[in-house]
Design a protein around this motif. Structure first.
Motif, mmCIF file in Angstrom:
data_model
loop_
_atom_site.group_PDB
_atom_site.id
_atom_site.type_symbol
_atom_site.label_atom_id
_atom_site.label_comp_id
_atom_site.label_asym_id
_atom_site.label_seq_id
_atom_site.Cartn_x
_atom_site.Cartn_y
_atom_site.Cartn_z
ATOM 1 N N ILE A 102 32.109 25.088 18.229
ATOM 2 C CA ILE A 102 30.749 25.548 17.967
ATOM 3 C C ILE A 102 29.838 24.332 17.835
ATOM 4 O O ILE A 102 30.053 23.481 16.955
ATOM 5 C CB ILE A 102 30.682 26.391 16.668
ATOM 6 N N VAL A 103 28.863 24.239 18.723
ATOM 7 C CA VAL A 103 27.858 23.167 18.648
ATOM 8 C C VAL A 103 26.504 23.824 18.861
ATOM 9 O O VAL A 103 26.297 24.491 19.873
ATOM 10 C CB VAL A 103 28.015 22.114 19.768
ATOM 11 N N GLN A 104 25.601 23.641 17.940
ATOM 12 C CA GLN A 104 24.265 24.214 18.123
ATOM 13 C C GLN A 104 23.223 23.422 17.361
ATOM 14 O O GLN A 104 23.502 22.891 16.285
ATOM 15 C CB GLN A 104 24.264 25.690 17.712
ATOM 16 N N ALA A 105 22.026 23.377 17.943
ATOM 17 C CA ALA A 105 20.914 22.680 17.305
ATOM 18 C C ALA A 105 20.294 23.552 16.229
ATOM 19 O O ALA A 105 20.444 24.767 16.236
ATOM 20 C CB ALA A 105 19.875 22.321 18.356
ATOM 21 N N GLY A 106 19.613 22.911 15.287
ATOM 22 C CA GLY A 106 18.842 23.636 14.280
ATOM 23 C C GLY A 106 19.619 23.895 13.004
ATOM 24 O O GLY A 106 20.685 23.312 12.772
ATOM 25 N N PRO A 107 19.090 24.804 12.147
ATOM 26 C CA PRO A 107 19.743 25.097 10.871
ATOM 27 C C PRO A 107 21.159 25.606 11.099
ATOM 28 O O PRO A 107 21.371 26.493 11.914
ATOM 29 C CB PRO A 107 18.863 26.208 10.276
ATOM 30 N N PHE A 108 22.132 25.013 10.396
ATOM 31 C CA PHE A 108 23.532 25.359 10.658
ATOM 32 C C PHE A 108 24.281 25.755 9.389
ATOM 33 O O PHE A 108 25.073 26.688 9.388
ATOM 34 C CB PHE A 108 24.216 24.177 11.335
ATOM 35 N N MET A 109 24.035 25.015 8.291
ATOM 36 C CA MET A 109 24.638 25.372 7.005
ATOM 37 C C MET A 109 23.566 25.262 5.927
ATOM 38 O O MET A 109 22.642 24.443 6.033
ATOM 39 C CB MET A 109 25.812 24.447 6.678
ATOM 40 N N LEU B 117 22.635 20.773 -5.203
ATOM 41 C CA LEU B 117 23.928 20.241 -4.747
ATOM 42 C C LEU B 117 23.772 19.486 -3.440
ATOM 43 O O LEU B 117 24.170 18.347 -3.315
ATOM 44 C CB LEU B 117 24.915 21.388 -4.535
ATOM 45 N N THR B 118 23.220 20.160 -2.453
ATOM 46 C CA THR B 118 23.003 19.505 -1.163
ATOM 47 C C THR B 118 21.934 20.235 -0.377
ATOM 48 O O THR B 118 21.702 21.423 -0.593
ATOM 49 C CB THR B 118 24.316 19.445 -0.352
ATOM 50 N N GLY B 119 21.270 19.504 0.517
ATOM 51 C CA GLY B 119 20.276 20.113 1.394
ATOM 52 C C GLY B 119 20.954 20.862 2.531
ATOM 53 O O GLY B 119 22.181 20.909 2.612
ATOM 54 N N PRO B 120 20.168 21.454 3.415
ATOM 55 C CA PRO B 120 20.762 22.185 4.538
ATOM 56 C C PRO B 120 21.246 21.236 5.632
ATOM 57 O O PRO B 120 20.691 20.156 5.814
ATOM 58 C CB PRO B 120 19.594 23.040 5.052
ATOM 59 N N VAL B 121 22.297 21.643 6.333
ATOM 60 C CA VAL B 121 22.717 20.913 7.536
ATOM 61 C C VAL B 121 21.840 21.410 8.685
ATOM 62 O O VAL B 121 21.914 22.582 9.065
ATOM 63 C CB VAL B 121 24.207 21.171 7.869
ATOM 64 N N ILE B 122 20.977 20.526 9.181
ATOM 65 C CA ILE B 122 20.102 20.861 10.311
ATOM 66 C C ILE B 122 20.520 19.966 11.470
ATOM 67 O O ILE B 122 20.347 18.743 11.404
ATOM 68 C CB ILE B 122 18.612 20.595 9.979
ATOM 69 N N ASN B 123 21.076 20.545 12.505
ATOM 70 C CA ASN B 123 21.562 19.735 13.623
ATOM 71 C C ASN B 123 20.409 19.290 14.514
ATOM 72 O O ASN B 123 19.602 20.107 14.962
ATOM 73 C CB ASN B 123 22.593 20.519 14.440
ATOM 74 N N ASP B 124 20.362 17.979 14.755
ATOM 75 C CA ASP B 124 19.330 17.404 15.610
ATOM 76 C C ASP B 124 19.516 17.894 17.058
ATOM 77 O O ASP B 124 20.641 17.901 17.562
ATOM 78 C CB ASP B 124 19.454 15.869 15.545
ATOM 79 N N PRO B 125 18.431 18.290 17.733
ATOM 80 C CA PRO B 125 18.560 18.849 19.091
ATOM 81 C C PRO B 125 19.211 17.875 20.078
ATOM 82 O O PRO B 125 20.080 18.274 20.864
ATOM 83 C CB PRO B 125 17.118 19.156 19.504
ATOM 84 N N THR B 126 18.801 16.607 20.049
ATOM 85 C CA THR B 126 19.348 15.636 21.008
ATOM 86 C C THR B 126 20.817 15.348 20.713
ATOM 87 O O THR B 126 21.664 15.330 21.618
ATOM 88 C CB THR B 126 18.535 14.325 20.951
ATOM 89 N N ALA B 127 21.132 15.138 19.449
ATOM 90 C CA ALA B 127 22.530 14.889 19.071
ATOM 91 C C ALA B 127 23.396 16.095 19.430
ATOM 92 O O ALA B 127 24.528 15.942 19.914
ATOM 93 C CB ALA B 127 22.622 14.596 17.575
ATOM 94 N N SER B 128 22.856 17.289 19.212
ATOM 95 C CA SER B 128 23.626 18.508 19.505
ATOM 96 C C SER B 128 23.881 18.648 20.993
ATOM 97 O O SER B 128 24.956 19.100 21.411
ATOM 98 C CB SER B 128 22.867 19.741 18.999
ATOM 99 N N GLU B 129 22.890 18.259 21.808
ATOM 100 C CA GLU B 129 23.070 18.373 23.259
ATOM 101 C C GLU B 129 24.149 17.387 23.738
ATOM 102 O O GLU B 129 24.988 17.738 24.571
ATOM 103 C CB GLU B 129 21.731 18.128 23.975
ATOM 104 N N THR B 130 24.131 16.188 23.186
ATOM 105 C CA THR B 130 25.180 15.223 23.525
ATOM 106 C C THR B 130 26.557 15.795 23.163
ATOM 107 O O THR B 130 27.500 15.742 23.965
ATOM 108 C CB THR B 130 24.957 13.905 22.748
#
Ligand code: NI
Length: 396
Positions: A176-183, A297-310
């Protein structure tokens, strides 16, 4: 690009399983990963990495220079176990009572060492650096924040960051790889309701903290349903209620413990603001008082669009179209989120469940175990994602 990673990683299978089972048998709690980080450091030294130990107490940071200069890719693995008594007949079951690798971090360390092996073999072909971060204390105690605060991740500062988590609710091998809010972001909520204790037979002389708490619990349920925009996401769960000492004594105080999960800071603020107003209003209306302590505790995991595409392209090349997909963002939290403050980042999930083999118990369960056949896939994926990024950058 390194199509050979898949085959090479399969060649590491017995080593990956040996690492994983040894770590599984000797789990260590947050910030106590002494044995684990010792194995990690020795292995990375043998592979030719520049190794720093004792980072944020038990963390290990290791640098590999490619054959040519270039950007720095950070790969993160977490190392800690959980305070859970394992329920398993496996030969590699935990030898430490009450401590267990119930989240798969033993697998993360094994896959990290596997990726480190692959990348070291191909170092001459790489244009840039690989920075491995083996992090302590993901589960509870802010290991990622401690690693960042140590300053050890600034020399060289990574240009991009990837991490990977085994995921037992997904079939083995699915990526599973996706950009944007993830956790989700997670807060711990501590609430104390204060009334006035007294005799169970003389309620008119008391302020019953338990009766007040009943109203508070009901009122809190309206926040997500009535105050949060239905298109936004929030979870407010109270997991513990402690109050009272005897059948004929009216409790003076009740303590509640809960968690708030959100993706958007504005939604988080809305919920916390409504929580304060309701707590004050409901308790004041009944003559009591409430105290609220919010512990982020922790902020949200937001996947960067460019990193996610790689990462997505590397995964497609490695495991094929059919095995790569998306899921609905998860309301669990991960301190990988912290690394997003340092550089663009992407957190990847690798399916590790296998119902036929009985390896599909959920994470944090005393019966948790995963399909070890995914270990080579995870090792190859981490190496492939890092390599792909360096190749992309060299080509631009
Ligand atoms: Ni985990």
């Amino acid at each position: 690009m390194n199509l050979s990673y898949r085959a090479e990683a399969e060649g590491l299978f017995s080593q990956l399983v040996a690492w994983r089972r040894d770590l599984h048998r000797h789990p260590e709690l947050s910030f106590q990963e002494v044995r684990t980080s010792g194995i990690v450091a020795r292995t990375l030294l043998d592979l030719g990495y520049e190794v720093r130990t004792g980072v944020a107490q038990t963390g290990v940071v290791a640098l590999l220079h490619g054959g040519r200069p270039g950007p720095t890719v950070m790969l993160r693995a977490d190392m800690d176990a959980l305070p859970i008594q394992e329920s398993s007949e496996a030969s590699y079951a935990s030898a430490h009572p009450g401590v267990m690798h119930a989240c798969g971090h033993d697998g993360h360390v094994a896959m990290g060492l596997g990726a480190a092996t692959l990348l070291a073999r191909h170092a001459a072909e790489l244009a840039g650096n690989i920075l491995f971060v083996f992090q302590p204390a993901e589960e509870r105690d802010g290991g990622a924040a401690a690693m960042l605060a140590s300053g050890a991740l600034h020399d060289p500062k990574p240009d991009i960051i990837f991490g990977l988590h085994l995921w037992n609710t997904l079939p083995a091998g699915r990526v599973i790889v996706q950009a944007g809010p993830f956790m989700a972001a997670a807060d711990v909520l501590r609430i104390v309701v204060r009334g006035r204790g007294g005799h169970g037979g003389l309620p008119h002389e008391t302020i019953d903290a338990i009766a007040v708490t009943g109203q508070v619990l009901t009122a809190l349920q309206t926040i997500v349903s009535r105050n949060v925009n239905p298109h936004d996401t929030a979870v407010l769960s109270i997991g513990m209620v402690h109050g009272g000492t005897a059948f004929n004594v009216i409790a003076e105080t009740v303590e509640l413990l809960g968690t708030l999960r959100t993706f958007e800071p504005t939604v988080r603020e809305t919920v916390l603001a409504r929580l304060r107003v309701l707590l004050d209003g409901v308790t004041a209306g009944m003559g009591a008082e409430a105290e609220l302590i919010v512990e982020p505790l922790t902020g949200p995991v937001i996947n960067d669009p460019t990193a996610s595409e790689t990462a997505r392209l590397a995964a497609l090349q490695l495991v094929g179209n059919a095995a790569v997909g998306r899921i609905t963002p998860l309301m669990v939290s991960e301190d990988f989120a912290e690394y997003g403050k340092l550089a663009p980042s992407c957190f990847i999930l690798l399916g590790s469940g296998n119902a036929e083999l009985g390896l599909d118990a959920p994470h944090h369960s005393p019966r948790f175990d995963f399909d070890e056949r995914v270990l080579p896939t995870g090792a190859a994926l981490l190496a492939a994602v890092a390599t792909r990024y360096l190749v992309e950058k060299a080509g631009t």
